[in-house]
Motif scaffolding. Structure first.
Motif, PDB file in Angstrom:
ATOM      1  N   SER A   1      81.404  -0.027  -6.131  1.00 48.35           N
ATOM      2  CA  SER A   1      80.628  -1.134  -5.586  1.00 48.35           C
ATOM      3  C   SER A   1      80.884  -2.388  -6.408  1.00 48.35           C
ATOM      4  CB  SER A   1      79.130  -0.796  -5.614  1.00 48.35           C
ATOM      5  OG  SER A   1      78.687  -0.609  -6.950  1.00 48.35           O
TER       6      SER A   1
ATOM      7  N   TYR B   1      78.486  -2.500  -1.299  1.00 49.53           N
ATOM      8  CA  TYR B   1      79.498  -1.470  -1.093  1.00 49.53           C
ATOM      9  C   TYR B   1      80.394  -1.794   0.104  1.00 49.53           C
ATOM     10  CZ  TYR B   1      76.415   1.401  -4.046  1.00 49.53           C
ATOM     11  OH  TYR B   1      75.645   1.886  -5.065  1.00 49.53           O
TER      12      TYR B   1
ATOM     13  N   ILE C   1      83.204   0.503   1.392  1.00 47.49           N
ATOM     14  CA  ILE C   1      83.909   1.770   1.270  1.00 47.49           C
ATOM     15  C   ILE C   1      84.704   2.009   2.548  1.00 47.49           C
ATOM     16  CG2 ILE C   1      83.612   4.284   1.046  1.00 47.49           C
ATOM     17  CD1 ILE C   1      80.855   3.587  -0.321  1.00 47.49           C
TER      18      ILE C   1
ATOM     19  N   PRO D   1      86.345   5.087   4.381  1.00 47.85           N
ATOM     20  CA  PRO D   1      86.625   6.521   4.467  1.00 47.85           C
ATOM     21  C   PRO D   1      87.890   6.775   5.276  1.00 47.85           C
ATOM     22  CG  PRO D   1      84.856   5.937   5.970  1.00 47.85           C
ATOM     23  CD  PRO D   1      85.197   4.685   5.209  1.00 47.85           C
TER      24      PRO D   1
ATOM     25  N   LEU E   1      87.867   6.723   0.414  1.00 49.83           N
ATOM     26  CA  LEU E   1      87.328   8.079   0.464  1.00 49.83           C
ATOM     27  C   LEU E   1      88.291   8.953   1.243  1.00 49.83           C
ATOM     28  CD1 LEU E   1      83.673   8.976   1.439  1.00 49.83           C
ATOM     29  CD2 LEU E   1      85.595  10.079   2.597  1.00 49.83           C
TER      30      LEU E   1
ATOM     31  N   SER F   1      81.132  12.956  -1.660  1.00 52.26           N
ATOM     32  CA  SER F   1      80.364  12.690  -0.440  1.00 52.26           C
ATOM     33  C   SER F   1      80.261  13.955   0.392  1.00 52.26           C
ATOM     34  CB  SER F   1      80.994  11.554   0.368  1.00 52.26           C
ATOM     35  OG  SER F   1      82.301  11.884   0.791  1.00 52.26           O
TER      36      SER F   1
ATOM     37  N   LEU G   1      77.286  10.466  -2.313  1.00 52.11           N
ATOM     38  CA  LEU G   1      77.117   9.684  -1.092  1.00 52.11           C
ATOM     39  C   LEU G   1      76.818  10.663   0.037  1.00 52.11           C
ATOM     40  CD1 LEU G   1      77.444   7.314   0.936  1.00 52.11           C
ATOM     41  CD2 LEU G   1      79.919   7.683   0.798  1.00 52.11           C
TER      42      LEU G   1
ATOM     43  N   LYS H   1      74.765   6.949   3.922  1.00 55.33           N
ATOM     44  CA  LYS H   1      75.477   6.334   5.042  1.00 55.33           C
ATOM     45  C   LYS H   1      74.872   6.853   6.340  1.00 55.33           C
ATOM     46  CE  LYS H   1      80.053   6.517   7.295  1.00 55.33           C
ATOM     47  NZ  LYS H   1      81.469   6.933   7.120  1.00 55.33           N
TER      48      LYS H   1
ATOM     49  N   SER I   1      80.416   1.798   5.063  1.00 54.20           N
ATOM     50  CA  SER I   1      81.406   2.842   4.840  1.00 54.20           C
ATOM     51  C   SER I   1      82.130   2.966   6.170  1.00 54.20           C
ATOM     52  CB  SER I   1      80.746   4.159   4.434  1.00 54.20           C
ATOM     53  OG  SER I   1      81.706   5.190   4.310  1.00 54.20           O
TER      54      SER I   1
END
Length: 272
Positions: A21, A26, A28, A30, A62, A115, A147, A181, A231
């Protein structure tokens, strides 16, 4: 943030959350969809995609642990999250996410954070609740943040209903996660209820790709409602220019830009 670990572990949790972060916000991306969807656009040349998004404002990427060696040389010192369950679109039930790794395996793969995805309201909810609870306890022994990807998905459930989403994010806090998330409810007013349901940072999923304006409007709306970021996978890694859309999303999350300003900064067409 969960504080169930000792002082040293809490310090580790904070340090690792800071790696994914920027000032508590954040972005992110994925890219664990290789299990779910297969080698789709944006994931075949994973190396180039990781480089483009982390060079343009993403805080972390991710993936599943098996492709870690393709991520690390290309992530431009940004954070790395290893996802620990999955399912496929060709299997019998996409909501039946099964474990795909362990905290120790994620650490060996160089993860800063782990996660885990659970589907509240599905037939698999009981097992997934237990799995997430066990994971947070194990991860915190190592000082590793979790996460939780908590979706409202099951028979008769509206995946964007704010009450269901609020329940989903609260479950993440109750089970010891550090960031949660979930899906976006569709407008800032209703999503405020979701963010108010937990003291955890809430990040939104991107879902299926829309237009650039729709993507940035969604991000702006979520931030205005109190979300801590996104995310966002397919809307970024399947974009014709992943670096540009990342730059636009980053402008909203990290710089407070308006929708038009973010699109302009990224050199994207300002559609109306």
């Amino acid at each position: 943030m969960n504080t169930g670990a000792g002082a040293g572990a809490r310090s580790g949790l904070i340090a690792r959350l800071n790696r994914i972060s920027t000032d508590g916000r954040y972005l992110i991306v994925p890219m664990d969809h290789g299990i779910t969807l297969g080698p789709v656009k944006g994931l075949v040349d994973l190396e180039s995609t990781v480089d483009a998004i982390t060079d343009n404002g993403a805080d972390a990427v991710l993936t599943q642990r098996g492709v870690a060696s393709r991520v690390h040389p290309n992530k431009n010192t940004k954070g790395y999250i290893v996802h620990l369950n999955g399912s496929t679109v060709i299997g019998p039930d996409t909501t039946d996410k099964r474990p795909t790794g362990s905290v120790e395996g994620a650490l060996r793969a160089g993860a800063d954070v782990v996660s885990f995805h659970i589907n509240i309201g599905s037939d698999h909810e009981p097992d997934q609740l237990t799995q997430l609870s066990n994971l947070t306890e194990e991860a915190h022994r190592y000082g590793i943040p979790v996460l939780a990807m908590n979706y409202a998905r099951g028979p008769g459930i509206d995946e964007h209903d704010p009450e269901s989403l609020a329940h989903a994010v609260r479950i993440a806090e109750e089970l010891g996660a550090d960031v949660v998330k979930t899906a976006y409810s569709g407008e800032p007013e209703s999503f405020e209820q979701v963010c108010a349901a937990t003291q955890l940072p809430v990040v939104i999923a991107g879902g299926s790709r829309g237009t650039d304006r729709q993507t940035i409007e969604m991000v702006r709306g979520a931030i205005d409602a109190g979300a801590a970021g996104v995310s966002m996978g397919r809307s970024i890694f399947q974009h014709d220019n992943p670096g540009s859309i990342t730059r636009a999303v980053s402008a909203v999350i990290h710089d407070g830009a308006s929708v038009d300003t973010a699109l302009d900064i990224a050199g994207l067409e300002i559609e109306v």
